[in-house]
Design an enzyme around this catalytic site. Structure first.
Site, PDB file in Angstrom:
ATOM      1  N   SER A 179       9.198  -9.875   1.529  1.00  0.00           N
ATOM      2  CA  SER A 179      10.314  -8.684   1.635  1.00  0.00           C
ATOM      3  C   SER A 179      10.995  -8.530   2.698  1.00  0.00           C
ATOM      4  O   SER A 179      11.153  -9.082   3.846  1.00  0.00           O
ATOM      5  CB  SER A 179       9.616  -7.571   1.640  1.00  0.00           C
ATOM      6  OG  SER A 179      10.480  -5.971   1.563  1.00  0.00           O
ATOM      7  N   ASN A 187      13.495  -5.939   3.062  1.00  0.00           N
ATOM      8  CA  ASN A 187      13.263  -4.703   3.664  1.00  0.00           C
ATOM      9  C   ASN A 187      12.618  -3.984   4.767  1.00  0.00           C
ATOM     10  O   ASN A 187      11.600  -4.276   4.529  1.00  0.00           O
ATOM     11  CB  ASN A 187      12.964  -3.785   1.952  1.00  0.00           C
ATOM     12  CG  ASN A 187      13.121  -1.982   2.098  1.00  0.00           C
ATOM     13  OD1 ASN A 187      12.506  -1.802   3.187  1.00  0.00           O
ATOM     14  ND2 ASN A 187      13.305  -1.770   1.167  1.00  0.00           N
ATOM     15  N   GLY A 226      12.069  -1.127   6.259  1.00  0.00           N
ATOM     16  CA  GLY A 226      10.986  -0.460   6.247  1.00  0.00           C
ATOM     17  C   GLY A 226       9.885  -0.546   5.022  1.00  0.00           C
ATOM     18  O   GLY A 226       8.651  -0.163   5.811  1.00  0.00           O
ATOM     19  N   ASP A 241       5.999  -4.746  -5.691  1.00  0.00           N
ATOM     20  CA  ASP A 241       7.071  -4.716  -6.519  1.00  0.00           C
ATOM     21  C   ASP A 241       6.963  -3.297  -7.108  1.00  0.00           C
ATOM     22  O   ASP A 241       6.329  -2.583  -7.247  1.00  0.00           O
ATOM     23  CB  ASP A 241       7.655  -6.019  -7.365  1.00  0.00           C
ATOM     24  CG  ASP A 241       8.812  -5.503  -7.976  1.00  0.00           C
ATOM     25  OD1 ASP A 241       9.874  -5.740  -7.276  1.00  0.00           O
ATOM     26  OD2 ASP A 241       9.450  -5.171  -9.659  1.00  0.00           O
ATOM     27  N   LYS A 292       1.759  11.691   1.365  1.00  0.00           N
ATOM     28  CA  LYS A 292       2.619  11.310   0.689  1.00  0.00           C
ATOM     29  C   LYS A 292       1.631   9.705   0.210  1.00  0.00           C
ATOM     30  O   LYS A 292       1.201   9.532  -0.607  1.00  0.00           O
ATOM     31  CB  LYS A 292       3.974  10.678   0.817  1.00  0.00           C
ATOM     32  CG  LYS A 292       4.723   9.601   0.158  1.00  0.00           C
ATOM     33  CD  LYS A 292       5.990   9.288   0.401  1.00  0.00           C
ATOM     34  CE  LYS A 292       6.467   8.033  -0.278  1.00  0.00           C
ATOM     35  NZ  LYS A 292       7.573   7.205  -0.323  1.00  0.00           N
ATOM     36  N   ARG A 332       2.240   4.120  -3.786  1.00  0.00           N
ATOM     37  CA  ARG A 332       1.731   2.996  -2.775  1.00  0.00           C
ATOM     38  C   ARG A 332       0.488   2.935  -2.257  1.00  0.00           C
ATOM     39  O   ARG A 332      -0.255   2.082  -2.063  1.00  0.00           O
ATOM     40  CB  ARG A 332       3.313   2.663  -2.195  1.00  0.00           C
ATOM     41  CG  ARG A 332       3.167   1.268  -1.358  1.00  0.00           C
ATOM     42  CD  ARG A 332       4.633   1.256  -0.289  1.00  0.00           C
ATOM     43  NE  ARG A 332       5.311   2.026  -0.314  1.00  0.00           N
ATOM     44  CZ  ARG A 332       6.541   1.921  -1.675  1.00  0.00           C
ATOM     45  NH1 ARG A 332       6.033   0.993  -2.364  1.00  0.00           N
ATOM     46  NH2 ARG A 332       7.327   3.028  -1.416  1.00  0.00           N
TER      47      ARG A 332
END
Ligand code: IMP
Length: 205
Positions: free
Chosen positions: A16, A18, A20, A75, A177, A183
């Site tokens: 990735s 990303n 984050g 993903d 969360k 996730r």
């Protein structure tokens, strides 16, 4: 988790770009097993899969092949009932940035009663040379709110209210969360499978 000696540590590329996501996964992986590194900038992967799982598999195998090291990919995205599953695998490409993506979704649902939606996270671990050893999927059901609620998180968090709660992802702290999210669910399934893999020959070879 199995007891692995330091000398047994493997390099694991996170497929990735990303930051984050890389941060989030670095915290989740057991530190005694993998040294985590982000995907080399020279690899550009076209996400041509038709499902979240296909895309996760594609990313993990390409990075493993390229680096000849272990590779992990995820993903994820949001599928809305009334939009026949859109934006789905195109969640990141739905508009230019998070605010515009949210604005587009709220506009498309402005006259729609059915607010049901599902977040999906597909995770994949590939061994050096690209053999897939773990592939899992986690989901979280919810409703698209009429307006943004909450300030935490990222992406579509402020408009995704988790089913059975009165809170959006953006109103939950990271621990809450993590417990309920697509996730979080996928990663706990992943860790169970990783534990089995760690005791097998496939990991030691
Ligand atoms: P990708 O998995 O990097 O292709 O991105 C998936 C898209 O779904 C991005 O637009 C993310 O912002 C969004 N997304 C994935 N997971 C979450 C989440 O936990 N909260 C909010 N948005 C998410």
């Amino acid at each position: 988790m199995n007891n692995i000696q330091n000398s047994d540590k493997r390099i694991l590329f996170i497929a990735s770009e990303n930051i984050g996501k890389i941060k989030e996964f670095t915290q989740l992986f057991p530190k005694d097993i993998f040294d985590i590194i982000s995907q080399p900038k020279t690899i550009k992967i076209n996400e041509t899969g038709r499902t979240f799982s296909e895309n996760a598999r594609l990313k993990a195998t390409e990075v493993a092949n390229f680096t000849n090291q272990w590779a992990f990919a995820d993903d994820s995205g949001l599928s809305v009932n009334a939009l026949n599953g859109a934006p789905g695998i195109y969640s990141a490409r739905y508009a230019r940035n998070d605010d515009e993506r949210i604005a587009r979704l709220l506009k498309e649902l402005s006259l729609v009663q059915d607010r049901r939606a599902i977040f999906t996270s597909a995770l994949c671990l590939a061994a050096p040379a690209g053999k897939v050893l773990i592939q899992v999927e986690g989901i979280c059901k919810g409703l698209i709110t009429k307006e943004k609620k909450g300030k935490m998180g990222f992406g579509y968090d402020p408009i995704f209210q988790v089913l059975g709660t009165s809170l959006t992802y953006a109103e939950m702290n990271p621990v809450q969360k993590q417990k309920l999210s697509h996730r979080g669910v996928a990663f706990s399934l992943f860790l169970q499978k990783l534990d089995v893999l760690l005791s097998s020959n496939q990991f030691m070879s």
